[in-house]
Motif scaffolding. Structure first.
Motif, PDB file in Angstrom:
ATOM      1  N   LEU A  44       0.827  -1.206   0.000  1.00 31.95           N
ATOM      2  CA  LEU A  44       0.000   0.000   0.000  1.00 31.95           C
ATOM      3  C   LEU A  44       0.866   1.262   0.000  1.00 31.95           C
ATOM      4  CD1 LEU A  44      -2.581  -1.248   2.635  1.00 31.95           C
ATOM      5  CD2 LEU A  44      -3.063  -0.866   0.216  1.00 31.95           C
ATOM      6  N   THR A  45       1.943   1.223   0.761  1.00 29.66           N
ATOM      7  CA  THR A  45       2.843   2.382   0.816  1.00 29.66           C
ATOM      8  C   THR A  45       3.477   2.634  -0.546  1.00 29.66           C
ATOM      9  OG1 THR A  45       3.285   1.948   3.155  1.00 29.66           O
ATOM     10  CG2 THR A  45       4.852   3.351   1.987  1.00 29.66           C
ATOM     11  N   ARG A  46       3.846   1.559  -1.238  1.00 31.14           N
ATOM     12  CA  ARG A  46       4.417   1.711  -2.583  1.00 31.14           C
ATOM     13  C   ARG A  46       3.439   2.400  -3.526  1.00 31.14           C
ATOM     14  NH1 ARG A  46       3.672  -0.847  -7.050  1.00 31.14           N
ATOM     15  NH2 ARG A  46       2.547  -2.598  -6.112  1.00 31.14           N
ATOM     16  N   LEU A  47       2.146   2.167  -3.325  1.00 32.26           N
ATOM     17  CA  LEU A  47       1.129   2.822  -4.147  1.00 32.26           C
ATOM     18  C   LEU A  47       0.917   4.280  -3.746  1.00 32.26           C
ATOM     19  CD1 LEU A  47      -1.629   0.049  -4.347  1.00 32.26           C
ATOM     20  CD2 LEU A  47       0.089   0.629  -6.070  1.00 32.26           C
ATOM     21  N   GLY A  48       1.555   4.697  -2.664  1.00 35.81           N
ATOM     22  CA  GLY A  48       1.373   6.066  -2.196  1.00 35.81           C
ATOM     23  C   GLY A  48       0.143   6.250  -1.332  1.00 35.81           C
TER      24      GLY A  48
END
Length: 388
Positions: A44-48
């Motif tokens: 999720l963090t990679r997706l911003g």
């Protein structure tokens, strides 16, 4: 807008999830769900996206990912799927191999319910990568402990977010499950007096007393339940599932314990059902002067779910699914899910996901990858429409 999600991408995502051991710590060989939570949070963090991590128990965190909506202050749509699985004993495949053969992905949790989690993650990813905002915010909750005590979904409710509706991931064959049973599990104990088995008349045999209890459960109590039925889930059920008694072959047993599983239907209150069981055992003991029965508090107590097929979330999921697989109809199931806790809190919930319950918990658990892709597309299509 048409949602198309790449099958190879979904396959890689599901392989990643299955390769992470997350057997519920309540089972033999279990481990905390921390590594699964780490993966979801990083995804999720990679997706911003904002990823809210909540420690439900030590090393057992929920992760809630938040996708902003056009009306960002509106109540959110919740996507919920559990990260834990059942045990791997007696499996005939590598439980964490995530091997793909003939369009099927094999491994513990592949069907129940990492396939649903993968579909939800893929749907969230589609929105970010295509620069699309849903009408209302969408939260994805990857939760702990569904297979034992439902601690994860209860913590989601404690997080304080406002939810308009929920899709709860479980293997439903892409059908919409709008009702399921609840459960009461408790121990019933008979107490006797120990004696040497050469003089049984000097004791009171707790096993003999338990035979009367079991006969009453399987006779009068079960017969009464057959007269009550729910249109989607059928009648309540009552089963004796475990028994333990006696200490030696030459000793009259002073204690015998059974565990019971009482499945409740919508309209029944599970706490009241337990009180009724206790009252029934009190009456049985009163009718038999030599019987001493104790009904212990439930070690599992869960509620039935009953969502209107006409609710917005059910209609939208069914419509999106029908566009992919044809006929979709509301169903009821006999097992329980996280959805009942959400519904009880006033959040209309539908149980939906790829795979069949027939493959869940099996020695060679698997899921058809095509169904996982379709589930992702159906969930994404619902996200596009909900709250318009």
């Amino acid at each position: 807008m048409t949602v198309i999600i790449d099958e190879q991408r979904v396959a890689r995502l599901l392989q990643d999830l299955v390769r992470i051991p997350s057997v519920n710590p309540g089972f033999e060989g279990g481990v905390p769900e921390r590594e699964m939570a780490d993966y979801v949070e990083a995804f999720l963090t990679r997706l911003g996206l904002k990823a809210e991590r909540r420690e439900v128990r030590p090393d057992r965190p929920n992760v809630i990912g938040i996708l902003p909506g056009i009306a960002d202050d509106a109540p959110a749509l919740l996507l919920e799927a559990h990260m834990d699985t059942v045990q791997t004993a007696n499996m005939t495949i590598d439980p964490f191999g995530a091997e793909i053969r003939g369009g099927k992905l094999y491994g513990r949790g592949a069907c129940d319910t990492k396939a649903s989690l993968a579909a939800m993650l893929a749907a969230m990813e589609w929105f970010v990568e295509n620069g699309v905002k849903p009408p209302v915010p969408v939260h994805l909750a990857a939760t702990v402990d569904e297979e034992v005590n439902y601690l994860g979904v209860l913590d989601v409710l404690e997080a304080g977010h406002d939810y308009a509706a929920a899709i709860v991931g479980e293997p439903t064959g892409l059908q919409t499950v709008v009702a399921h049973k609840g459960v009461v599990r408790c121990e019933i104990e008979t107490v006797g007096v120990s004696a040497h088995s050469s003089k049984p008349e000097e004791g009171i045999n707790a096993i003999s007393g338990m035979m009367k209890v079991v006969a009453h459960i399987e006779g009068a109590m079960q017969a009464r339940l057959r007269h009550a039925a729910h249109p989607f889930v059928g009648p309540p059920t009552f089963a004796v599932t475990q028994i333990q008694g006696g200490v030696a072959p030459n000793t009259i047993p002073e204690r015998c314990v059974i565990r019971i599983d009482r499945r409740t239907i919508p309209g029944e209150d599970s706490e009241q059902v337990w009180r009724e069981i206790r009252a029934e055992m009190d009456r049985l003991a009163a009718e038999d002067g030599g019987l001493n029965v104790i009904v212990h508090p439930p070690f599992v107590l869960d509620y039935a779910m009953d969502t209107s097929p006409d609710s917005e979330i059910v209609r939208l999921v069914a419509s999106a699914a029908a566009g992919k697989i044809g006929e979709v109809r509301p169903l009821g199931v006999p097992y329980g899910t996280d959805a009942s806790k959400l519904a009880r809190a006033g959040i209309p919930s539908v149980v939906f996901g790829p795979g069949s319950i027939e493959q869940a918990h099996t020695k060679d658990e698997w899921v058809e990858l095509k169904q996982v892709v379709l589930a992702a597309e159906i969930i994404a299509q619902t996200m596009l429409e909900f709250g318009k």
